[in-house]
Structures are given as structure tokens and as C-alpha cells.
Design a protein around this motif. Structure first.
Motif, mmCIF file in Angstrom:
data_model
loop_
_atom_site.group_PDB
_atom_site.id
_atom_site.type_symbol
_atom_site.label_atom_id
_atom_site.label_comp_id
_atom_site.label_asym_id
_atom_site.label_seq_id
_atom_site.Cartn_x
_atom_site.Cartn_y
_atom_site.Cartn_z
ATOM 1 N N ALA A 162 70.206 113.345 66.567
ATOM 2 C CA ALA A 162 70.517 114.105 65.360
ATOM 3 C C ALA A 162 69.478 113.804 64.292
ATOM 4 O O ALA A 162 68.863 112.736 64.284
ATOM 5 C CB ALA A 162 71.909 113.747 64.846
ATOM 6 N N VAL A 163 69.282 114.764 63.401
ATOM 7 C CA VAL A 163 68.394 114.587 62.252
ATOM 8 C C VAL A 163 69.095 115.126 61.007
ATOM 9 O O VAL A 163 69.949 116.008 61.095
ATOM 10 C CB VAL A 163 67.026 115.292 62.430
ATOM 11 N N ILE A 164 68.699 114.584 59.862
ATOM 12 C CA ILE A 164 69.232 115.054 58.588
ATOM 13 C C ILE A 164 68.197 115.960 57.948
ATOM 14 O O ILE A 164 67.028 115.582 57.801
ATOM 15 C CB ILE A 164 69.556 113.866 57.658
ATOM 16 N N LYS A 165 68.631 117.165 57.589
ATOM 17 C CA LYS A 165 67.760 118.106 56.885
ATOM 18 C C LYS A 165 68.635 119.049 56.065
ATOM 19 O O LYS A 165 69.857 118.954 56.102
ATOM 20 C CB LYS A 165 66.867 118.869 57.868
ATOM 21 N N LYS A 166 68.004 119.945 55.325
ATOM 22 C CA LYS A 166 68.750 120.865 54.477
ATOM 23 C C LYS A 166 69.640 121.775 55.318
ATOM 24 O O LYS A 166 69.253 122.245 56.383
ATOM 25 C CB LYS A 166 67.802 121.729 53.645
ATOM 26 N N SER A 167 70.817 122.011 54.805
ATOM 27 C CA SER A 167 71.780 122.876 55.484
ATOM 28 C C SER A 167 71.274 124.308 55.539
ATOM 29 O O SER A 167 70.516 124.750 54.674
ATOM 30 C CB SER A 167 73.119 122.836 54.737
ATOM 31 N N ASN A 168 71.710 125.031 56.544
ATOM 32 C CA ASN A 168 71.402 126.458 56.641
ATOM 33 C C ASN A 168 72.228 127.278 55.661
ATOM 34 O O ASN A 168 71.952 128.454 55.440
ATOM 35 C CB ASN A 168 71.671 126.968 58.061
ATOM 36 N N TYR A 169 73.255 126.658 55.078
ATOM 37 C CA TYR A 169 74.202 127.398 54.253
ATOM 38 C C TYR A 169 74.205 126.973 52.784
ATOM 39 O O TYR A 169 74.868 127.610 51.972
ATOM 40 C CB TYR A 169 75.620 127.236 54.827
ATOM 41 N N SER A 170 73.502 125.902 52.443
ATOM 42 C CA SER A 170 73.467 125.454 51.048
ATOM 43 C C SER A 170 72.219 124.598 50.832
ATOM 44 O O SER A 170 71.435 124.381 51.750
ATOM 45 C CB SER A 170 74.729 124.660 50.706
ATOM 46 N N ASP A 171 72.072 124.099 49.604
ATOM 47 C CA ASP A 171 70.938 123.227 49.285
ATOM 48 C C ASP A 171 71.217 121.769 49.617
ATOM 49 O O ASP A 171 70.375 120.909 49.402
ATOM 50 C CB ASP A 171 70.604 123.339 47.791
ATOM 51 N N LYS A 172 72.390 121.488 50.123
ATOM 52 C CA LYS A 172 72.761 120.114 50.439
ATOM 53 C C LYS A 172 72.241 119.710 51.809
ATOM 54 O O LYS A 172 71.900 120.544 52.635
ATOM 55 C CB LYS A 172 74.280 119.965 50.382
ATOM 56 N N ASP A 173 72.226 118.390 52.033
ATOM 57 C CA ASP A 173 71.805 117.873 53.334
ATOM 58 C C ASP A 173 72.906 118.052 54.366
ATOM 59 O O ASP A 173 74.094 118.051 54.048
ATOM 60 C CB ASP A 173 71.464 116.384 53.236
ATOM 61 N N ALA A 174 72.484 118.208 55.606
ATOM 62 C CA ALA A 174 73.418 118.331 56.724
ATOM 63 C C ALA A 174 72.865 117.527 57.892
ATOM 64 O O ALA A 174 71.673 117.229 57.966
ATOM 65 C CB ALA A 174 73.603 119.788 57.122
ATOM 66 N N LEU A 175 73.760 117.176 58.781
ATOM 67 C CA LEU A 175 73.373 116.471 60.002
ATOM 68 C C LEU A 175 73.338 117.493 61.128
ATOM 69 O O LEU A 175 74.345 118.138 61.421
ATOM 70 C CB LEU A 175 74.388 115.364 60.321
ATOM 71 N N PHE A 176 72.179 117.662 61.732
ATOM 72 C CA PHE A 176 72.023 118.592 62.858
ATOM 73 C C PHE A 176 71.972 117.778 64.144
ATOM 74 O O PHE A 176 71.088 116.940 64.324
ATOM 75 C CB PHE A 176 70.739 119.413 62.703
#
Length: 198
Positions: A162-176
């Protein structure tokens, strides 16, 4: 009948307060188990109410009946006040460094917690409870998940990394999370708490 009522209420109290240890084992039966427990609570509350009404009518002259009624009322009140249990056993699993979750279709909730001792717990509540436990390791900006240790209803193949990057749905971080190197979409979880990669 008095002892059966008291024992039934005590059993329900223990089941509710120790659910951390058995909830994941119910799997697809989680919803029927919840319905049975809620029905049991309602029935026991009615019986307790009847006993209290009789006590009021008799002026609480029977001390054993009064003590039993008070204990029943106390146990049922504690269950109603804290239906998740009085003790949060997840606190004993260690400090959460990262919490990521996502609500999917039909209000299904996936929650992933990465602990300070390099273990993780994923819990999926969706018409049943599925839980996966294992270890993780961090290399550079990537979180790797070796084969999970245990879990009820878990998939045979878990996410590889997994990597942490910007969400596809907001400006917040997400775990992919990705199943393997050829997985380009990834499964996105929204980060609730992050003290792991800053």
C-alpha cells in the motif's frame, strides 16, 4: 424462574461485554446473532419491568426479589448504556499508528488499523464480520503486507502493498492498497489517523 432470569441476563451481559473475542467468529451469522441478542435484551427488559411493577405493588416486601430486580435493572441498564461493551479491548492491542476506512455499498465498512508493534487488523462489517490479522513492514514510502497470520472469512490472497497519496475523491490523503504489481487501480481507504508516514 427468578434464577433463570438472573442467569439469562448475566449471560447476555457477558456476551455483550466479551464480543471482541467472539464477534469475528460469527462471520455471515453476525446479523442473525445481533437480532437474537437484541430480542433477548427486549424480552429480559420486559420480564424485569414486570418484576419491578410487582415489587412496587407489594411495597418491595420480599427483599430477595428486590435485590434480584435491582441487579437485573443494573445489568440491563449497563447493556443499554454501552451496547459495545464496558471495556474497549482494542486498546489492549497496541497503539494505532494509522487508521484507514471506507464505507462501501449497503453501508459496508472496512477499517484497517496499523499498530505500533508492526501488526495490522482489518475488519470488514458487511452482512457479517470478516477480520484479517497480520504483520506489515515499511520500506521507503511503501507499506508491505506479507501473508496474513489469521482471520475469519478472509480472502486467500491479501493485498501485497500500500502507498499513501492524495485521494481520488478529495484533497485529503488516502491509503491505496494493491494486490500485486500489475494492479493499477488499487483499493482506496480514507485515512482517519496517520502517525506512521509523515
Amino acid at each position: 424462574m427468578k434464577n433463570a432470569l438472573l442467569l439469562s441476563t448475566l449471560a447476555l451481559f457477558l456476551l455483550v461485554n466479551l464480543r471482541h473475542f467472539w464477534e469475528a467468529e460469527t462471520g455471515a451469522l453476525a446479523v442473525p446473532v445481533f437480532i437474537v441478542l437484541a430480542l433477548a435484551y427486549f424480552v429480559l427488559a420486559v420480564f424485569c419491568g414486570v418484576r419491578l411493577l410487582r415489587g412496587f405493588r407489594d411495597g418491595f416486601s420480599d427483599k430477595n426479589n428486590t435485590r434480584t430486580s435491582v441487579v437485573l435493572l443494573l445489568l440491563l441498564a449497563l447493556i443499554g448504556w454501552k451496547p459495545g461493551g464496558l471495556i474497549d479491548f482494542e486498546q489492549w492491542d497496541g497503539e494505532d499508528l494509522l487508521i484507514a476506512q471506507r464505507e462501501g455499498d449497503a453501508n459496508c465498512l472496512t477499517t484497517l488499523k496499523l499498530k505500533a508493534d508492526h501488526t495490522f487488523r482489518e475488519k470488514i462489517a458487511c452482512f457479517g464480520i470478516k477480520e484479517t490479522n497480520g504483520r506489515y513492514e515499511i520500506r521507503n514510502d511503501t507499506i508491505f503486507f506479507p501473508a496474513p497470520d489469521s482471520g475469519r472469512g478472509r480472502a486467500q490472497e491479501y493485498y501485497a502493498f500500500a502507498v499513501i497519496k492524495k485521494s481520488n475523491y478529495s484533497d485529503k490523503d488516502a491509503l491505496f492498497r494493491y494486490r500485486n504489481e500489475t494492479d493499477t487501480a488499487g483499493a482506496e481507504l480514507w485515512i482517519v489517523k496517520n502517525e506512521i508516514l509523515k
